[in-house]
Each structure stands twice: as C-alpha cells, then as structure tokens.
Design an enzyme around this catalytic site. Structure first.
Site, PDB file in Angstrom:
ATOM      1  N   THR C  98       0.617  -1.019   0.129  1.00  0.00           N
ATOM      2  CA  THR C  98       0.122   0.036   0.293  1.00  0.00           C
ATOM      3  C   THR C  98       0.811   1.287   0.274  1.00  0.00           C
ATOM      4  OG1 THR C  98      -2.629  -1.419   1.203  1.00  0.00           O
ATOM      5  CG2 THR C  98      -1.976   1.448   0.517  1.00  0.00           C
ATOM      6  N   LYS C 173      -8.025   1.879  -2.774  1.00  0.00           N
ATOM      7  CA  LYS C 173      -7.433   1.344  -1.285  1.00  0.00           C
ATOM      8  C   LYS C 173      -7.349   2.518  -0.407  1.00  0.00           C
ATOM      9  CE  LYS C 173      -5.852  -1.656   1.444  1.00  0.00           C
ATOM     10  NZ  LYS C 173      -3.944  -1.954   2.101  1.00  0.00           N
ATOM     11  N   LYS C 248      -0.894   4.876   8.986  1.00  0.00           N
ATOM     12  CA  LYS C 248      -0.338   4.591   8.177  1.00  0.00           C
ATOM     13  C   LYS C 248      -1.137   5.131   7.270  1.00  0.00           C
ATOM     14  CE  LYS C 248       2.670   1.941   4.309  1.00  0.00           C
ATOM     15  NZ  LYS C 248       2.043   0.805   4.231  1.00  0.00           N
TER      16      LYS C 248
END
Lengths: 307, 307, 307, 307
Positions: C98, C173, C248
């Site tokens: 990611t 995402k 994050k």
C-alpha cells in the site's frame, strides 16, 4: 465609600473578593452561599450572612454574583428565594460569573423590568488576582450606567474595562478565552514538534517570541517544561488554570456560537481535545498539560533522537 | 567583502536578495534560474548568469538557494547538472528555501561528504523584507561554522539567528508558522463571533491585545476589517501572505510531524481549513481571509443583529 | 500454470502469499527479503531465494512486491541492485504494497520504459486472508493488460477487481481506508456517548445497523465491548488491524490529497487522533481502540450514571 | 381504535402524521399550532383544533408533540397554557420531536409527577415517511408502559423500536445521526479525492460498497453526482435532508455530549463543517452538499487531470 454589598457565591473567587470589599472600605458585606462552611468563613472575616439571595437583597443596594454556571446565576436572581423577590428599585446587580452572554442579556431584561441596573463583569486574573485585589473586570453595561460599578470593582481589581452594552463583558471574556485555548494548543504542538526535531526548546521559544508566533501562551506561560520559571509547566502543571475550567469556557463559547450560527472550527477542535484530556484525568492540571497529552517530555534530552 | 556568490532561484525573493548582494558589496553575483526572463532581469542589474547549477558552482565559493520546494532544492544540488558536480571543497552552501528539515539534513550529509559546508537559513520578512534587505534568517549550522554565513546574510537581512545544528533553521521556521496559522484562525473565529454577539471589534481587539489572547495575529495583523490600518484586512486581503503559501508551510509541518510521529491536531485542522479556502479560490488572498471564509463581514454594522 | 514468480518482501503478508504460490501451482517461487530469517523460512517451505532484487529478477518473468512503504518499493525496483537492472522485457511487475498512488504511477513509467508491464494491486483481507488465500486485490492496470495478473493473483486471493488504469488500485485502497478510519471513529464516539447516556449498547448497535448509521465499523466490527463476539473489541483489541497501520494509511491518504489539493478535513482529524493514540502507546492495538481512547468502558454497567 | 389524539406542532412532519391518524382509524384528532394556517389546513382534512396546548389536552387522553426544539417542547408541556395545566391523570404523552435526551428526561419527570405517562419517540424517515405513514419510531419508555404507544404509532409508521427507558429514543436518534453526519463527510472526502486521483467514481463506490468503507452514505445515498439515480446528489441536492437540519442534530449531540463529558472530536468537527456550509448558504441543500463544499465536481470528466 459604597453602601452594603451582597456577595452571592463564596467559593475560591467570591470569598477573596468579599474579603477585599470588607478590608478596603465598602459599607459592609452580606454573603450567601449554599455551603454553610463558606458562610462561616466569611463571618470569621467580619462579614454577615443571609439565608437566601432574597434575604441578602433586602439588606443591600448592590448585589455581586460569582457563581459556577448559567443555572446557578439564573436561580440566584430568578428562583423562588431569588434576588428579584426583594430587590429595591434602583439597585445595582453585577454578575462576575463567566456565563453565556445570551443568558446574561435575558437576565438583564428581568432585572431592568424591576427597575434596577444589571451589568455583566466577568474577570481575568484567577484566584491569585482575587486574593490580591488585582483582577481585571470586563464590563458590559449601558454607557450611562457604567460609572456606577467603578467604586465597587476598584476595591477588588486593578482594571475595569467597559466593553459595550450589557452582555459584552461576557462576549469579551469568551472571545479572549477562545483564542487562549486555541493558541495554547498551537504552542504545545509546536514546542513538542520542535523539540523532537532537535531544536533546543528555549531557543525555539525565543525565536517564536520575537516573530509572528508571538503570543501570551508562548512568551508568558510557555507549556514546555524547561523554558520558563514560575509557570505551571515548571511545577508539573499544578496551581494553574485547570483544563476543566478551559473546557467549561470553550463549552460556553460553543453554546454562544451555536446560537448565532458562527462557525468556530478550531474552537470546537480545542473543545474536543480538552474534553479528551479531562476524560483521561487531566482536569485539575493547568491547561498547558496539552503539551504532555501530545507526547511532550520533561526535557529536550528525552526526545532528541537520530534526527 | 565576500567572494563571488551564486544565487539559484531568482523569483520574487531570490531576485531581490541577489540585487542586495550586488549593491551592498559582495564580490559579484552569478545567478541561475530555469526561467530565461529571470536571468535577463539579473543581468540588467549587473549580475552574470550561468546555464546550470553546476556551471554556477564552478565560479563561486558560496552558493545560495532560494527555491519553492524540496524537489527543486534536491535537484539543484544533486541533479545531473547540480551544484555537487563541480563544487570546490571548502565551499559554503546556504539554503534559504522553506523545506522539510529532514530533507535539509539529508542534503547536508551529501554536501559535507564532498568536503563543503551546508546551512539551512529560511527567512521571515517576505518580499518586502527581501527588497529592503531587512530579512530575518533562521540558521541551522554547526556551531563552529555558523560565523561563516554572517558576512553574506548581513547584506540581505537585519538579523541572523543561530537556531542550532543543521536543520534547526527549518524547524524554527515551521514551528513558528504552525503557531501563526493556528492563531490566525483562532483570532478570525473570535473576531467574527464577538462582532456577531454585539461587541465593537476594535474594543474586542483592544481587550484581547492586553489580555491572554494577545498575539501577533491580533495586535499586529488583525484579520477583521475596521480594526487596523495598513494591514491586508484593510485592503481586501491583497498584498499579504497568501493562503496558498500558508497552506504550503502547514503541509511541510504535517510532513515533518508525520515522519517523527508528533501529533499536531490543531495544525492538521488548520491545514484542512486552508486547503478548503484554496479550493474555494482564496489562495492568493492574505491568510487573514479566514475571517471572511468563516462568515466575517466588512464592519460591525452588517453583523449586529437582535442580540 | 504460471512461470516462476519472484516475491520481494517476505513479512507477515508476503510470506503467506509466497506459500500459497508454492502450494497452489505456480512454476516456483524465488524470494528476497533484507532479513535472513525470512529467507530461511521460505526455503523451509520449498522456495528458493536470491541475494538481491536484481538477482531475483533475472530468474523470473513475474515479480511481486509486498513492502512497507514508498521508499522500500522504489529501492526494490530502482536501486543499484534493483529489479530494473536485470528484468527481461515483457515481464510483469505487480506491487501489492500500500503506497502513494502518485509514486506508483511514477514507478510504472520506469518499468514501462524498460519494456515491461506494471500493475498496482494492494490488498484487503489482512494476514488472515493472506494465509488462507482469500485476499481481495484492487488492481490498477491498463485495460488490455489486466487479464495477465489473474492467473497469479487467483492463487492468493478470492477476488480481483479492476479499478482502472495504473495507480487506481492504490486510489481505491486509500479511499476505502479513509472512510473506514473516519467511520470507526464516528461509531466509537456514538457507542460511548450512547452508553453513557443510558442506552444498552447492543440495542443501540442494533438500531444503527438498520438505520442510516449502518456501516461495516458498526455491523461487522463494532468497537464497543459487549456488542459482538469474535471481533477485536471482544479480545481487548488484540489481533486486529493495528492503530499504527491505520495511521500509516491515513498518512498516505493525506500525502496524496495534499499533492492534488483535495481537502480532507475529517481525514486529517482522524489522522491526528490516531497519531495521539499511537503516541500514547496504542499502536499495536486494533484501531477500534478509539472507543477506549475516548473513555469507553468494558460494559454499560460501568458507565451508567444518574442520567 | 384509539381515543382522541391531540397533535401539537402541525408543520411538515406533524401535519402528515395527524392526517394518517385521521385516515387510519384513531378516535379523532385535535390539533394545535402557533400558525393559524396550519390549523386551517388540519380542519380541511377533518380534524378539529384548539387554541392552546392546555385546551387541547382537556379533550384528549393521548398527546403527541412534533416540534422544532427543546424550548418549544418545554413550553408546550410546561408553559402557562401548557399541556400539564389540564392533562387528566393516566394520559399518555408522546414526544416525537428530536430534542436533548436530558431535557426529555426532565420533562418526563414533570409529566409523571402529574400521574401520566411520557415517552420520547423521535422518528426517522423524513417528510416522505410521514406522508406515507412509514416512519420508524425510536421509543424511550418504561418497559411496562411501552405497549401503550403501539396502537397509535402503528397508524403513522411501519416500525416501532423500544430503545430502553425514557430518553433512550432520543439517545438512539442522536447517536445514529452523529454517525450519519460523520460518515457522509467521510464519503464526500473519499469520492472527491478518488475522482481527482483518476478512479471512476462509480467504480470507486462499487469497491467501497463491498469492502470496509461500506455504509449507508455510500451505498444508498451517495453524495457524488453520477454514482446513483434518485438521490439528492442526482438532483442538485434538492429535496433531501437539509444541511441545516443535520447541523441542528449535531448541535443537539454536542449539547448532550458536553453535559456528560463524552468526547466527540469527529462529531464536533462535523458540526463545525456543517456550520460553515450553512454560513455559506447551503442550509437548505441536502447534507450531501458536503461533496460540493469540498470542491467536488459534477462528473469525473471535470476533475481528471494529469494524474
């Protein structure tokens, strides 16, 4: 010399204010509080006491209220045993509590309808200022009536500012504390960030204090331990202006802003953060505790990492 | 008298800084910019120009960079035609751009590995200060090297502050502007709220400026029209510090804070609000435009309602 | 059956993905990780290993990366010993990390310039899904190339969604997790508030789940202990999606939003709150720990007061 | 068949509710409203009207209130001409307004002290649901009394949920709308961000709706134009749930949270953002207008840039 002054609310602030009235030449003080102990304490200082606001108001031509919130103030004036039941026409009512300005104005209408005068006169200076008689009063009063408060307030404070019509004393107090709460959080974030990024916190404060970040929260009351002496951050955030009190004031700001539809995004964020701090148990710590809440340490040495 | 100084980045700031170097006694200026027009403008003032940072660095023992962001600065030093391709050992590199302090440190390592000296020296004072030669430089430099920058920086500014080791100049600048952005929003909220609640905005500012809300955003640069003369709020927020620039600085603060895990809840909220303002088209207006964004009006008369 | 697949990054996710490739019929797996232990673990499962991404790429026509952040991914492909040093033309590179979509696109340009194909394919499903081979892949790929990833991804996941051109897998995402972080905080606030105001938390969740507050954070993963079985809130927030990982992802969202100037006020507030939680030591707890951070208790009984 | 029902508050909601009572078999409806026009409208439908809440209560054994805020409800019951002046013992009072649960409980105490029953029963379903008789009632009532409301509420709604003791109906409504306001903002941010980063907004919504971002604001009421038909975002945000109403509900949430000290940082941020939207003139637009406020466009084509 003033006539007899009735003081309703003999807590940390009100008791000291009443003592100064007694010592500095008012024509006597009649006190009222719901706590018996508070009444005894005033009598020990030479004051007399009443069993209700109504009984107090019968004996005084000036009434001073110093109470924790809107509801207490409303009850003191408008309750079944409230001031307005007995207040003589032409009396002067001064409310030094910090409350919603819109509530203050509604209350003023009631007092005026009984033929008396109302002023809101919240204070800055804290318990220390109350004890030393060095408070600043922010007064909302009709222009032609303002001068009536000065003989009395000058016994308890060093400065009396006329902010405008009734309610504007509260407005000034709330607006001031809105900026104060926001800037304290801002300074706390910057001091923690800077310290962790490797700048000496005293040097950082010095630069900010001579540049555009300059503010009271930084140059007079810096929340980072190690920057200043004699401030709450130098004594583990004890004996300052409690986070719970800042939370209360920011709550009043939010109420007033909501009623008139003024957006206060930073103020609401500050309120939310102080609410979390209070929920985490920091309510009685000085509001500079925000520095610790955000991860700030006791000294630069503890935070300086590889950066 | 200094040797020849290379100036990379001849925009609004860099051009005026180069001119002051030319006028006030440096040993000549070699300029570089990607815009041809900027080079011509410098030549018209008596400077010479180079076709790349590398060519510039060959001719100078001091290099000054004044560029818009991290990537520009990195490319100027480390690119295929960058300063480090030709820089002589023992040279002095001063970066006056406002960039991420962590990027500044990484860059310093590269310069040092080539046997030269690096200092970060971001400025306050704006385009006006650059033109008048009255900038303040916040310098991050090794203690034993700091004195090397003073002969040059004193030609462009009135004050040079040693903030600590390399990178701390950027840290000081960012921390200062973090508090500045937050307090400007706080003052904007309070001035709008107070005005709508019926206090005269000049009176309100006067009270805040002598109390705990005191800050530069209130006493020197008040964002509410009608409070001060000669500030952006008195000229429809023109010719000030643009919202887009405040947004950029708050973005750098957020980046640095993220890298070291320092929470800045008010700073992130301020960043989000300035991002909305820029998205709504206020980017070139002074950052005091927050007052208008929150519904503030041109004068008390327009807002005073029944309250 | 696919050819040999190179897997770079053999952590909690990558190791299980490599094992599924080995078990379910790929033409062999070559692994690389900076940790020797990770390499040994893969060899024990029947895989082979390489000493660098470049050595790995020499042996494979498909490369899969599963790494912690932008910099790791860039180094794996572009570093001195990176994949692009040896990658044969016509190869397929799939990045399941990611990362920032803008970084992904820049990387794709490099891979394409070498005559190969790049797709971003971040996953949902967590470590459990990686182990069971039930991940969902969100794939950004050129329409004419998308079908190339399916034979491989189907060995590791139950679903492969084509989101659009290169980079849109990361976009999907990040946007998903932006909403997820925000709604988890919203549900945490509501469950705590409701419980304290005296409504049974199971009843409250039931009402919200059939009304307009319905969301995954409430009906599938409720953060208030006592509402659901088998979720992190039922096991002291262990073995879930850690707050540090949510932090994050929200940081990546903030980076991407900043680059294109999209305001995300609630996202930035969520980021700031998770940053405080991590600073207070909650990083490894499931991100539903927000409920506790806000003062939530283990059961209604503990919070029900006089209200 | 029920006895005569008094309906106080004949606005958009109350009028339709009264009509359903008339049509579906109550023993008659007596209405009251401060607007004469509203009374005439009810008489045209076959109802009778009263000149005050007190006069209304004399004629009914069930009283239903549907009013805009705390003060209206309090006045309707407790005012000089309020319901409690004439209400017969054993009557049933149902308040379907959305108000502060703490106010509801205090009011319940007054009603109970007169020997009658009080329930709070705020609704979801909007004006459309009121007209069609398909509202959902969230009811706070003593367990042994709950069944009394069903014969009446079933004439106006399709579902009646017992949320717990008195006040919990309001708690459920407020907690639901807290999550709703927050998730709508979150979805708006994600849809705008994703669209600007180059993913097709229908594809993005599709992915979120089958993943952990799934929520009512995304799958049933998506605020980005072009994703769904028949929702406010498909008709320029007209005829939806107004931003000003969401602001009002978030304000009630903030009041209740403040009274019990529950932190709602995301809720306060949502309140502040809707306050700005209302100040900017979006009050009557559906609350999905947040998408536009944040810079969202009418279609992907307008936003797709070089990324």
């Amino acid at each position: 010399m003033t006539g007899k002054v009735g003081v309703i609310g003999l807590g940390n602030m009100g008791f000291h204010m009443a003592c100064n009235l007694l010592k500095k030449g008012s024509g006597g003080v009649v006190g009222f509080d719901v706590a018996q102990q508070a009444l005894e304490r005033l009598r020990a200082e030479g004051g007399t006491t009443a069993s209700s606001p109504a009984e107090l108001a019968e004996q005084c031509d000036t009434v001073l209220t110093m109470l924790p919130n809107n509801d207490h103030v409303r009850t003191a004036y408008l309750g079944d045993e409230g001031v307005l039941k007995t207040l003589a026409k032409g009396s002067l009512c001064i409310d030094s509590s910090t409350i919603d300005p819109i509530v203050a104005r509604a209350l003023a209408d009631e007092v005026v309808s009984k033929g008396s005068t109302f002023m809101d006169a919240p204070v800055s200076g804290g318990v220390g200022g109350a004890e030393l008689g060095t408070l600043t009063f922010m007064v909302g009063a009709k222009p032609e009536e303002f001068s009536r408060c000065e003989p009395i307030l000058s016994l308890m404070g060093k400065s009396t500012v006329h902010c405008g019509d009734i309610g504007t004393g509260q407005v000034a107090k709330l607006c001031n504390n809105l900026v104060l709460g926001i800037s304290m959080l801002g300074v706390s974030e910057a001091m923690n960030l800077g310290s962790r990024l490797g700048i000496d916190r005293k040097v950082l404060a010095g630069i900010m204090n001579t540049s555009t970040a300059r503010c009271w929260s930084s140059d007079t009351y810096n929340p980072a331990p190690g920057v200043m002496e004699g401030v709450p951050s130098a004594r583990d955030y004890e004996n300052g202006f409690g986070s719970a009190l800042m939370l209360k004031d920011l709550g009043l700001v939010a109420d007033a802003a909501k009623k008139i539809g003024a957006p206060i995004p930073m103020g609401e964020n500050a309120h939310a953060l102080y609410q979390i701090m209070v929920a985490q148990g920091y309510g009685s710590k000085d509001f500079g505790i925000a520095f610790k809440f955000l991860g700030g340490t006791d000294s630069d040495e503890e935070t300086r990492g590889p950066l």
